[in-house]
Write an enzyme that holds these catalytic residues in place. Structure first.
Site, PDB file in Angstrom:
ATOM      1  N   LYS A  20     -54.702  46.761   2.458  1.00  0.00           N
ATOM      2  CA  LYS A  20     -55.048  46.258   3.693  1.00  0.00           C
ATOM      3  C   LYS A  20     -53.915  46.409   4.679  1.00  0.00           C
ATOM      4  O   LYS A  20     -52.828  47.017   4.279  1.00  0.00           O
ATOM      5  CB  LYS A  20     -55.109  44.887   3.393  1.00  0.00           C
ATOM      6  CG  LYS A  20     -56.135  44.228   2.483  1.00  0.00           C
ATOM      7  CD  LYS A  20     -55.924  42.657   2.100  1.00  0.00           C
ATOM      8  CE  LYS A  20     -57.286  42.243   1.214  1.00  0.00           C
ATOM      9  NZ  LYS A  20     -57.438  40.956   0.872  1.00  0.00           N
ATOM     10  N   TYR A  60     -67.140  41.704   3.772  1.00  0.00           N
ATOM     11  CA  TYR A  60     -66.845  40.040   3.042  1.00  0.00           C
ATOM     12  C   TYR A  60     -67.862  39.332   3.632  1.00  0.00           C
ATOM     13  O   TYR A  60     -67.635  37.746   3.754  1.00  0.00           O
ATOM     14  CB  TYR A  60     -65.442  39.780   3.967  1.00  0.00           C
ATOM     15  CG  TYR A  60     -64.426  40.108   3.468  1.00  0.00           C
ATOM     16  CD1 TYR A  60     -64.048  40.136   2.084  1.00  0.00           C
ATOM     17  CD2 TYR A  60     -63.564  40.949   4.188  1.00  0.00           C
ATOM     18  CE1 TYR A  60     -62.673  40.542   1.474  1.00  0.00           C
ATOM     19  CE2 TYR A  60     -62.224  41.435   3.606  1.00  0.00           C
ATOM     20  CZ  TYR A  60     -61.973  41.199   2.201  1.00  0.00           C
ATOM     21  OH  TYR A  60     -60.646  41.667   1.725  1.00  0.00           O
ATOM     22  N   THR A 102     -55.180  36.014  -6.066  1.00  0.00           N
ATOM     23  CA  THR A 102     -55.418  35.996  -4.687  1.00  0.00           C
ATOM     24  C   THR A 102     -54.352  35.419  -3.768  1.00  0.00           C
ATOM     25  O   THR A 102     -53.927  35.887  -2.862  1.00  0.00           O
ATOM     26  CB  THR A 102     -56.824  35.271  -4.143  1.00  0.00           C
ATOM     27  OG1 THR A 102     -57.971  35.571  -5.098  1.00  0.00           O
ATOM     28  CG2 THR A 102     -56.945  35.267  -2.784  1.00  0.00           C
ATOM     29  N   ASN A 123     -52.155  39.418   1.689  1.00  0.00           N
ATOM     30  CA  ASN A 123     -51.754  39.823   0.180  1.00  0.00           C
ATOM     31  C   ASN A 123     -52.198  41.236  -0.104  1.00  0.00           C
ATOM     32  O   ASN A 123     -52.372  41.797  -1.220  1.00  0.00           O
ATOM     33  CB  ASN A 123     -52.955  38.666  -0.787  1.00  0.00           C
ATOM     34  CG  ASN A 123     -54.337  39.040  -0.388  1.00  0.00           C
ATOM     35  OD1 ASN A 123     -54.708  39.951   0.409  1.00  0.00           O
ATOM     36  ND2 ASN A 123     -55.285  38.378  -1.044  1.00  0.00           N
ATOM     37  N   HIS A 126     -56.892  44.759  -1.614  1.00  0.00           N
ATOM     38  CA  HIS A 126     -58.315  44.350  -2.148  1.00  0.00           C
ATOM     39  C   HIS A 126     -58.823  45.172  -3.328  1.00  0.00           C
ATOM     40  O   HIS A 126     -58.584  46.337  -3.513  1.00  0.00           O
ATOM     41  CB  HIS A 126     -59.399  44.522  -1.075  1.00  0.00           C
ATOM     42  CG  HIS A 126     -60.782  44.280  -1.616  1.00  0.00           C
ATOM     43  ND1 HIS A 126     -61.539  43.306  -1.628  1.00  0.00           N
ATOM     44  CD2 HIS A 126     -61.738  45.459  -2.092  1.00  0.00           C
ATOM     45  CE1 HIS A 126     -62.564  43.499  -2.332  1.00  0.00           C
ATOM     46  NE2 HIS A 126     -62.774  44.851  -2.454  1.00  0.00           N
ATOM     47  N   GLU A 137     -69.367  48.347  -2.702  1.00  0.00           N
ATOM     48  CA  GLU A 137     -68.254  48.712  -1.929  1.00  0.00           C
ATOM     49  C   GLU A 137     -68.046  50.220  -1.733  1.00  0.00           C
ATOM     50  O   GLU A 137     -67.626  50.571  -0.496  1.00  0.00           O
ATOM     51  CB  GLU A 137     -66.923  47.978  -2.400  1.00  0.00           C
ATOM     52  CG  GLU A 137     -67.398  46.474  -2.358  1.00  0.00           C
ATOM     53  CD  GLU A 137     -66.082  45.480  -2.860  1.00  0.00           C
ATOM     54  OE1 GLU A 137     -65.130  46.121  -3.285  1.00  0.00           O
ATOM     55  OE2 GLU A 137     -66.457  44.205  -2.817  1.00  0.00           O
TER      56      GLU A 137
HETATM   57  N1  UDP Z   1     -58.354  34.668   1.912  1.00  0.00           N
HETATM   58  C1  UDP Z   1     -57.825  33.893   2.767  1.00  0.00           C
HETATM   59  N2  UDP Z   1     -57.729  32.579   2.621  1.00  0.00           N
HETATM   60  C2  UDP Z   1     -58.092  31.957   1.534  1.00  0.00           C
HETATM   61  C3  UDP Z   1     -58.828  32.937   0.672  1.00  0.00           C
HETATM   62  C4  UDP Z   1     -59.092  34.313   0.921  1.00  0.00           C
HETATM   63  O1  UDP Z   1     -57.210  34.526   3.773  1.00  0.00           O
HETATM   64  O2  UDP Z   1     -57.838  30.837   1.332  1.00  0.00           O
HETATM   65  C5  UDP Z   1     -58.569  36.148   2.421  1.00  0.00           C
HETATM   66  C6  UDP Z   1     -57.604  36.860   1.405  1.00  0.00           C
HETATM   67  O3  UDP Z   1     -57.093  38.215   2.084  1.00  0.00           O
HETATM   68  C7  UDP Z   1     -58.340  37.544   0.079  1.00  0.00           C
HETATM   69  C8  UDP Z   1     -59.902  37.573   0.696  1.00  0.00           C
HETATM   70  O4  UDP Z   1     -59.950  36.852   1.904  1.00  0.00           O
HETATM   71  O5  UDP Z   1     -57.945  38.703  -0.520  1.00  0.00           O
HETATM   72  C9  UDP Z   1     -61.052  37.743  -0.024  1.00  0.00           C
HETATM   73  O6  UDP Z   1     -61.061  36.347  -0.768  1.00  0.00           O
HETATM   74  P1  UDP Z   1     -61.559  36.661  -2.316  1.00  0.00           P
HETATM   75  O7  UDP Z   1     -61.581  34.949  -2.733  1.00  0.00           O
HETATM   76  O8  UDP Z   1     -62.595  37.344  -2.546  1.00  0.00           O
HETATM   77  O9  UDP Z   1     -59.845  36.917  -3.094  1.00  0.00           O
HETATM   78  P2  UDP Z   1     -59.693  38.451  -3.686  1.00  0.00           P
HETATM   79  O10 UDP Z   1     -60.870  39.013  -4.474  1.00  0.00           O
HETATM   80  O11 UDP Z   1     -59.109  39.314  -2.705  1.00  0.00           O
HETATM   81  O12 UDP Z   1     -58.523  38.120  -4.666  1.00  0.00           O
HETATM   82 MG    MG Z   2     -62.812  39.062  -3.681  1.00  0.00          MG
END
Ligand code: UDP
Ligand code: MG
Length: 160
Positions: A20, A60, A102, A123, A126, A137
């Protein structure tokens, strides 16, 4: 030595992995690629890319109702990302383990987020959450001619 590789073809998955904008700005691209390379997965797509808003929204779309969705879209489009496709048997679940939880504060040490990040909203990386989403994707972020099918020299030394 090829028959075993052919036999496992249907088990081969694709994971869409993306450094990212914070990871790119912080100079973590090499570190991330290195972890996947050393594990033994195969890189089949790689590019530095400024993500347009529409693509971030499509990627997303399942999170559209979430309160953090607008800031997530701003974050992903705030600078270049590094788009990758990694292939291998079990790559999707394994990549999620390499990446960690996450929330980086809950991610285990030794994982990418556990070692290199502190906030969910920054974080670093992805990774696809299922083989189906890995395919979806990959098709979303890469055109067909951008992917490369090849056999790494180390293949017979990774799989018996
Ligand atoms: N995210 C965020 N706040 C939250 C949860 C998610 O900003 O409370 C963002 C974060 O960058 C995360 C992305 O949204 O990686 C996608 O969320 P997901 O639950 O799919 O997490 P991931 O699969 O990336 O672990
Ligand atoms: Mg995800």
């Amino acid at each position: 030595f090829l028959p075993h590789l052919v036999a496992s073809l249907e088990q081969v998955e694709q994971s869409y992995i993306m450094v990212k904008p914070d990871g790119v700005q912080r100079g973590l691209v090499g570190e991330v690629i290195s972890r996947f390379e050393r594990k033994g997965f195969k890189l089949t797509g790689l590019k530095l890319f400024q993500c347009p808003k529409e693509l971030a929204e499509e990627h997303y779309k399942d999170l559209k109702a979430k309160s953090f969705y607008p800031t997530l879209i701003d974050y992903i489009t705030s600078g270049p990302v590094v788009c990758m496709v990694w292939e291998g048997v079990g790559v999707v679940a394994s990549a999620r383990k390499l990446i960690g939880s996450t929330n980086p504060l809950q991610a285990e040490p030794g994982t990418i987020r556990g070692d290199l990040a502190v906030q969910t909203g920054r974080n670093v990386i992805h990774g696809s959450d299922s083989p189906e989403n890995g395919k979806r994707e990959t098709a979303l972020w890469f055109k067909e001619g951008e992917l490369c099918e090849w056999t790494p020299a180390q293949a017979p030394w990774l799989m018996e």
